[in-house]
Design an enzyme around this catalytic site. Structure first.
Site, PDB file in Angstrom:
ATOM      1  N   CYS A 139       0.840  -1.198   0.000  1.00 41.36           N
ATOM      2  CA  CYS A 139       0.000   0.000   0.000  1.00 41.36           C
ATOM      3  C   CYS A 139       0.883   1.261   0.000  1.00 41.36           C
ATOM      4  CB  CYS A 139      -0.971  -0.052   1.178  1.00 41.36           C
ATOM      5  SG  CYS A 139      -2.209   1.262   1.133  1.00 41.36           S
ATOM      6  N   ASP A 292      -9.886  -4.390  -5.357  1.00 42.07           N
ATOM      7  CA  ASP A 292      -9.237  -3.415  -4.471  1.00 42.07           C
ATOM      8  C   ASP A 292      -9.896  -2.047  -4.681  1.00 42.07           C
ATOM      9  OD1 ASP A 292      -7.545  -1.761  -3.066  1.00 42.07           O
ATOM     10  OD2 ASP A 292      -5.721  -2.781  -3.698  1.00 42.07           O
ATOM     11  N   HIS A 321      -8.176  -5.324  -1.049  1.00 40.33           N
ATOM     12  CA  HIS A 321      -6.909  -4.710  -0.655  1.00 40.33           C
ATOM     13  C   HIS A 321      -6.238  -5.434   0.515  1.00 40.33           C
ATOM     14  CE1 HIS A 321      -4.153  -1.322  -0.624  1.00 40.33           C
ATOM     15  NE2 HIS A 321      -4.276  -1.252   0.685  1.00 40.33           N
TER      16      HIS A 321
END
Lengths: 375, 96
Positions: A139, A292, A321
């Site tokens: 991320c 995601d 995600h």
């Protein structure tokens, strides 16, 4: 081991009632030692479980997001990416960013991405015989790792950007919010100092306001399954254990990346040096997930279009995600594929790998989708 | 199919429709504009209040919260600089 319950809501309610007594699940259980500590962050090295002769040469540094706890990558025994890597013979390091306190409002993007991350890379690389390490960023950690690699490639053997936003023109609804004229970043930082985690968590919930309700229905539907419940509770514990974002760093993160899209415009600088994606020439893998809603695929794959590395690939998997990284499916798909990707890029001397190390990667289980070459 | 399964099916249909609708609402400038302005106003009020409080403290010759934060930050920066120097020294030694 408790007896298996029959499926059904009543069984689910009973299972949940039992869990009230036992408390929250334990997380981050893989044994690790602290090898460096500075301000609030620390570098952890997981204790190897494989004999030295059977281990891969190049250490791996995992860079989690700044706003989440590192143990998402070491959620619980049997659900831990780290545990999987250690068992596969990798020397694994991770950054625990810690909890910023009031004085950390002055920490800049350069402090975190250049000084702290740089130190973590150098310290990790020093544990390997070749002075380099593989870097995986998850991320925002992937964005930081990418920027660092672009500016300071010396100790980075390879880069894995796991659901990492790079092209913020495709940043989804988060980009829409942060680019809204009504969002005054300076007023936010001046008022709060560090951006409080409840504000960020609320904004993530607003990305999909019905998600919590859907989660509750899913829980009632499947809580009778102990394995599901273990994973659910561990993930929820992690999901509600967030940290605030250092203010000055956030100002530049939003300004340079979300608003100016500096990485795609080649205007990003780190520690006074240009951080151009085109300067990344190490093996690079971009991992994206089909569902995601935080980092859309297009925001992540832009990395591969810009870098100069001849060895680049995209691994696109189903899932969201977080779920795609911590689920049982990840244990059978994502984790072994990443392990093989690194193994194939280890030096030839390790584990008797010959010149054509990629043979090891091709030997995949039929069910697991392979890494696909970048367009 | 039992009652619970039927309800779940209905819920899933409602959830996906509502989520898609809410996504549009959340990206709508007519919602984002006022929400942003409210947040900004609240933050500016907080910053002004903090500043007034700090000025009052400073007028009495007392260190403000911000002074303490700056001092602690400087200490952390010093620690980091020392670590930088240690690294450079170790590098220079190994190069010799």
């Amino acid at each position: 081991m408790p007896p298996r319950r029959p499926p059904g809501i009543l069984s689910s309610l009973m299972a949940l009632a039992e869990r009230v007594r036992t408390g929250p699940p334990k997380v981050g259980q893989t044994p690790a030692d602290e090898v460096w500590r500075e301000n609030k962050w620390r570098l952890l090295r997981y204790r190897p479980t494989v004999a030295k002769a059977d281990r891969w040469r190049t250490p791996i540094l995992l860079v989690p997001s700044l706003i989440n706890r590192y143990y998402v990558l070491d959620l619980a025994p049997g659900r831990s990416f780290v545990e999987h890597l250690v068992a596969a013979g990798h020397d694994v390091f991770i950054i625990d960013w810690g909890t910023p306190t009031a004085e950390d409002r002055f920490l800049t993007f350069d402090d975190i991405c250049h000084r702290y991350l740089g130190r973590a890379v150098r310290k990790t690389a020093a544990f390997g015989p070749d002075g380099v390490c593989h870097v995986l960023g998850y991320c925002l950690g992937g964005t930081l790792a990418t920027i660092y690699t672009a500016a300071e490639p010396a100790h980075v053997a390879s880069l894995v950007a796991l659901a990492a936003p790079i092209d913020f023109d495709h940043g989804g609804i988060l980009a829409t919010w942060t680019r809204s004229p009504g969002f005054d970043i300076d007023a936010l930082i001046d008022g709060f100092g560090n951006v409080p985690w409840p504000l960020m968590q609320a904004s993530f919930h607003m990305l999909k306001p019905t998600a919590n309700l859907a989660k509750l229905v899913g829980l009632l539907d499947r809580a009778w399954d102990d394995e599901f419940l273990d994973g659910f509770l561990a993930t929820e514990r992690w999901g509600n254990d967030n940290v605030s974002f250092p203010g000055e760093c956030y100002r530049r993160y939003i300004g340079d990346l979300y608003r100016d899209n500096a990485l795609m415009r080649d205007t990003m600088r780190l520690g006074g040096k240009p951080a151009r994606l085109g300067d990344i020439d190490c093996p690079t893998l971009a991992v994206t997930f089909g569902h995601d809603h935080i980092v859309p695929t297009a925001a992540a794959t832009a990395l591969l279009d810009r870098i100069s590395s001849p060895d680049k690939a995209q691994l696109h998997l189903s899932g969201g995600h977080v779920g795609a990284v911590v689920s049982r499916k990840a244990a059978a798909g994502l984790w072994p594929q990443l392990s093989r990707w690194w193994a194939a890029r280890d030096t030839d001397a390790a584990r008797g790998l010959g010149d054509d190390a990629s043979d090891d990667v091709d030997a995949e289980p039929a069910a697991a989708p392979a890494a696909t070459p970048a367009p | 199919m039992n009652l619970w399964d039927q309800w779940k099916k209905g819920f899933a249909a409602w959830e996906s429709t509502t989520a898609a609708y809410m996504e549009q609402v959340m990206a709508n400038p007519a919602v984002l504009g006022p929400a942003g302005q409210m947040l900004t106003l609240a933050m500016k009020t907080k910053a002004a209040t903090d500043k007034a409080t700090a000025a009052w403290w400073a007028a009495m010759g007392l260190p403000t919260r911000r002074d303490q934060e700056r001092s602690l930050h400087k200490l952390n920066q010093l620690e980091s600089r020392l670590a930088d120097l240690e690294e450079q020294l170790a590098e220079a030694r190994s190069a010799q």
